[in-house]
Write a protein that holds these residues in place. Structure first.
Motif, PDB file in Angstrom:
ATOM      1  N   ARG A 295      75.377  -8.533 -20.776  1.00  0.00           N
ATOM      2  CA  ARG A 295      75.018  -7.842 -22.017  1.00  0.00           C
ATOM      3  C   ARG A 295      76.253  -7.355 -22.754  1.00  0.00           C
ATOM      4  O   ARG A 295      76.320  -7.414 -23.988  1.00  0.00           O
ATOM      5  N   GLN A 296      77.223  -6.880 -22.004  1.00  0.00           N
ATOM      6  CA  GLN A 296      78.438  -6.386 -22.635  1.00  0.00           C
ATOM      7  C   GLN A 296      79.194  -7.531 -23.315  1.00  0.00           C
ATOM      8  O   GLN A 296      79.703  -7.384 -24.433  1.00  0.00           O
ATOM      9  N   ILE A 297      79.283  -8.673 -22.644  1.00  0.00           N
ATOM     10  CA  ILE A 297      79.970  -9.833 -23.215  1.00  0.00           C
ATOM     11  C   ILE A 297      79.296 -10.257 -24.515  1.00  0.00           C
ATOM     12  O   ILE A 297      79.960 -10.494 -25.536  1.00  0.00           O
ATOM     13  N   MET A 298      77.971 -10.346 -24.504  1.00  0.00           N
ATOM     14  CA  MET A 298      77.253 -10.794 -25.691  1.00  0.00           C
ATOM     15  C   MET A 298      77.320  -9.767 -26.821  1.00  0.00           C
ATOM     16  O   MET A 298      77.243 -10.133 -27.992  1.00  0.00           O
ATOM     17  N   SER A 299      77.468  -8.469 -26.473  1.00  0.00           N
ATOM     18  CA  SER A 299      77.594  -7.457 -27.524  1.00  0.00           C
ATOM     19  C   SER A 299      78.893  -7.601 -28.301  1.00  0.00           C
ATOM     20  O   SER A 299      79.022  -7.078 -29.409  1.00  0.00           O
ATOM     21  N   PHE A 300      79.878  -8.314 -27.736  1.00  0.00           N
ATOM     22  CA  PHE A 300      81.136  -8.557 -28.422  1.00  0.00           C
ATOM     23  C   PHE A 300      81.129  -9.891 -29.165  1.00  0.00           C
ATOM     24  O   PHE A 300      82.173 -10.364 -29.605  1.00  0.00           O
ATOM     25  N   GLY A 301      79.971 -10.513 -29.304  1.00  0.00           N
ATOM     26  CA  GLY A 301      79.834 -11.691 -30.120  1.00  0.00           C
ATOM     27  C   GLY A 301      79.981 -13.010 -29.407  1.00  0.00           C
ATOM     28  O   GLY A 301      79.821 -14.077 -30.022  1.00  0.00           O
ATOM     29  N   ALA A 302      80.308 -13.010 -28.117  1.00  0.00           N
ATOM     30  CA  ALA A 302      80.496 -14.256 -27.382  1.00  0.00           C
ATOM     31  C   ALA A 302      79.151 -14.839 -26.973  1.00  0.00           C
ATOM     32  O   ALA A 302      78.169 -14.110 -26.793  1.00  0.00           O
TER      33      ALA A 302
END
Length: 775
Positions: free
Chosen positions: A518-525
């Motif tokens: 979730r953290q990775i996807m929150s940064f747009g990746a």
């Protein structure tokens, strides 16, 4: 204060209003009849013993009593009305609205708010259910008052050009432990850890702390480097609140250490004693109306399930190695830390002091308690007792085991340092003591990055607000949403990056729904679970550097294979950092690709792919470039196509092994290679003559003997030539150093590396001889 009263749900609808007993302007008393109504119902009459009964309609007259005191302002009903459901019936001007209550009593008029009778369906305590105070759960207010208070607070912050900042304590801005060794090192300037611990603060909880062995223990508090400067800078832009899962006594002691003059936090401290939930935190505990102007900094994102957009996740501060969060027993076990990543915000290029995720949460012991916490709301008294016992056990372990002392002793042994025995009367040698390395480092810089993020958010917020506000007056209708702005700022950092993780998420956890995912996807990746041509980065754990995903990615030059430090630093610094310092060395064997039946070996070119090429370029031994087209759908499903052969990538290795959870050659580490060599030499050197063989087959037998002797001779020469290399290989496999490569080839588990052994001369000759014998 006016209040609209409803008929309630207990009336036998439909009802008909017969008579209004009071007029507008009349004073009302509680439980006094205000109007009469009638209703119809069916009554069973007749002789039930002879089964001779029938239904007759009955009409009953009843009165409706006032549930409150005050002055009647207006009726919302009139005589003759037939009402079929609950609806408003009158408006009353109350002498006291009971908007502020304390421990079940109205703080204004002193009446008991818990009283219930026939005139009311619920107690008046339901009129004030919102707790807005930091230090007292017994004081509650009504929703109307909460809205007025919060709006006034927002206008004040807008006039001051500030936002609200909620700050966690443990492993966010401080790190705490009760290890007695810290006190000893702090008073010993000759200790190698002295420089790092000399400014450590301490206090005792005494009667307010845990019981048993930990009663009266000293708490040692390390302030995160740069904390004073951070608070000074943030005080100009934010009104700060402390929100911790420690006890109130613990929180207040920490607040005195970091803010002795109470100029940063004041009395705005909330602990688990006032939180009302031991499982999670909630901004609505402090901001029940709106969170548009609120930002959170916390090392844990999983404890804010309802307020993720408002959160800036902080890299956990782990100064006291292996101690973790001393209050983590009151929360579910965390799974949001990169395995092996340094928890102090330093660059991963110096991993000698990097702490693993397991050590980071040593105090958060995996047990059935985690499952209980996940299912509970945190209100259960039995659960609270279990959590307190778990914390006490964890703290006692620090005092008894003294893990930091043992870590330093092990480091001294590695350095070859022998310390003089102070308890011995024997004269000690006078030679100088060798240089001692230390386990504690004071080189964290996370707050520098957090300060930049918060400053950027503050300037963005007020830039948007000023663009919409034409006057100098505070206007709550145009206030931007801080959570939305955070999403916008973070969402562009890794945009266009397609990441696959290897060895970073525990088995059985859905990668896409994990905290890290979730953290990775929150940064747009974009986060994928399989290697494909769209993958740009494979992030590999340094604890398990050789996995099947790495072998697949190594054959695609466009994929950057980096360690978890690259990801951790990108998320911490809000930058897409250069991959160079974080690249994972790839074993040559992992870059090789089978060439099919030809037995040739093709290797992926180290040169980057042409941007206009749609296929994967492979450089063969002839030097010719070979391009393979991958179907878009096949890439999506995890397939790769070579020379018309479609291979299911996921079938190469089971999913539980694909992430390197257990190497297929682990069982070969203790394998008796020397015994195998002896058996092979004995077999190849043995006589194969058969005295009972027919004379007609003597020529054939001689031919077989000659072939075996030739094979044995060739094998012996090759063994002598490669003896040194083979011995080194066996030693590496035995030590587990080459587990993912050469040993994996020996086990035959790698589908692409297996041809090296399948083509060995000994295997070919033995197979041929066996075929002849069975011929």
């Amino acid at each position: 204060m006016t209040k609209t009263l409803s008929l309630g749900s207990r009336l036998p609808y439909p009802i008909t209003i017969s008579k209004l007993l009071r007029s507008p302007g009349d004073e009302l008393k509680k439980r006094e009849p205000l109007f009469e109504y009638k209703f119809k119902w069916m009554k069973q009459v007749g002789d039930s013993f002879r089964d001779n009964t029938w239904q007759e309609e009955q009409t009953t007259l009843a009165s409706w009593d006032s549930p409150t005191e005050g002055k009647l302002k207006e009726w919302r009903i009139k005589e003759g009305d037939t009402i079929h459901r609950d609806e408003p019936c009158l408006v009353v001007e109350e002498a006291c609205g009971h908007d502020i209550q304390f421990q079940g009593l109205c703080a204004m008029c002193g009446k008991d708010m818990t009283e219930v009778d026939w005139s009311s369906e619920k107690p008046d305590s339901s009129r004030a259910t919102i707790n807005m105070t930091h230090d007292n759960t017994g004081l509650t207010v009504s929703s109307g008052l909460a809205q007025r208070v919060e709006h006034a607070s927002q206008r004040r912050l807008l006039d001051q050009r500030k936002l609200s900042l909620v700050v966690d304590l443990d492993q966010t801005i401080i790190h705490a432990c009760i290890e007695p060794t810290i006190g000893e090192w702090r008073s010993d300037p000759t200790n190698p850890n002295y420089e790092a611990v000399k400014d450590v603060k301490s206090f005792q909880l005494n009667d307010d702390g845990p019981r048993g062995l930990t009663s009266g223990a000293w708490y040692y508090i390390k302030l995160r480097p740069g904390l004073a400067e951070f608070l000074e800078a943030m005080a100009d832009m934010y009104e700060m609140h402390v929100y911790t899962m420690g006890t109130r006594a613990y929180a207040l002691n920490i607040a005195k250490l970091i803010d002795p003059d109470m100029k940063y936090f004041g009395n705005r401290v909330i602990s688990r004693d006032e939180n009302g939930n031991l499982v999670s935190k909630n901004l609505h505990r402090l901001f029940p109306v709106s969170t548009d102007m609120v930002v959170i900094i916390d090392d844990r994102s999983d404890v804010w399930p309802r307020n993720r957009p408002n959160l800036i996740k902080v890299t956990p501060y782990d100064f006291f190695k292996g101690i973790g969060d001393i209050n983590s027993s009151f929360l579910p076990k965390r799974q949001d830390i990169l395995p092996g990543a340094p928890a102090n915000g330093t660059n991963g290029s110096a991993p000698t002091t990097a702490k693993s995720a397991t050590a980071n949460d040593a105090s958060n012991t995996a047990s059935a308690l985690d499952d209980i916490v996940m299912m509970s709301s945190g209100q259960d008294k039995a659960l609270q007792e279990k959590q307190a016992a778990e914390q006490e056990k964890s703290l006692e372990k620090q005092i008894i085991d003294r893990p930091l002392l043992h870590m330093q002793e092990e480091l001294d042994k590695e350095d070859g340092v022998t310390l003089p025995d102070e308890s011995s009367d024997t004269p000690q040698p006078s030679h100088p003591v060798a240089e001692r390395h230390h386990i504690l480092r004071d080189d964290d810089d996370e707050l520098v990055h957090i300060q930049k993020h918060l400053t950027k958010l503050h300037s963005t917020f007020y830039k948007l607000y000023d663009e919409k506000n034409d006057t100098r007056k505070a206007d709550l209708s145009i206030v931007p949403d801080a959570g939305y702005l955070l999403d916008e700022l973070k969402g562009s950092i890794l945009r266009g990056v397609v990441i696959v993780l290897s060895g970073l998420v525990p088995l059985g956890v859905d990668v896409l729904h994990s905290e890290l995912g979730r953290q990775i996807m929150s940064f747009g990746a974009d986060l994928h679970t399989r290697i494909s041509r769209r993958t740009t980065h494979l992030v590999v754990s340094t604890q398990r550097p050789r996995t099947e995903k790495l072998r697949l990615a190594a054959k695609m030059p466009s994929i950057k294979i980096v360690n978890q430090y690259w990801l951790a630093d990108c998320l911490s610094q809000w930058k897409k950092l250069p991959e160079g310092p974080y690249l994972v060395p790839v074993h040559n064997a992992d870059r090789k690709r089978s060439a099919g039946e030809a037995g040739q070996t093709e290797e992926v070119s180290d040169a980057d792919e042409d941007e206009n090429d749609s296929g994967l370029k492979i450089i063969g031994e002839s030097g010719q470039g070979i391009e393979y087209e991958d179907d878009e759908e096949d890439e999506e499903e995890g397939y790769s196509e070579r020379e018309g052969l479609v291979v299911d990538v996921d079938s190469v290795m089971p999913q539980e092994l694909a992430d390197g959870a257990k190497s297929p050659i682990d069982d070969l580490k203790g394998f008796d290679w020397e015994g195998v060599d002896d058996e092979l030499a004995e077999f190849l050197g043995s006589d194969a003559d058969d005295s009972d063989e027919d004379e007609d087959d003597e020529g054939e037998g001689d031919s077989e003997d000659s072939t075996r002797e030739s094979a044995a001779s060739g094998t012996k020469r090759r063994a002598e030539d490669d003896d040194e290399e083979g011995s080194a290989k066996r030693q590496r496999v035995t030590n587990g150093e080459d587990a993912g490569g050469n040993a994996g080839e020996a086990s035959g588990s790698g589908a692409e590396d297996g041809d090296d052994f399948a083509g060995d001369l000994e295997a070919d000759l033995l197979a041929e001889l066996e075929a002849q014998e069975n011929g």
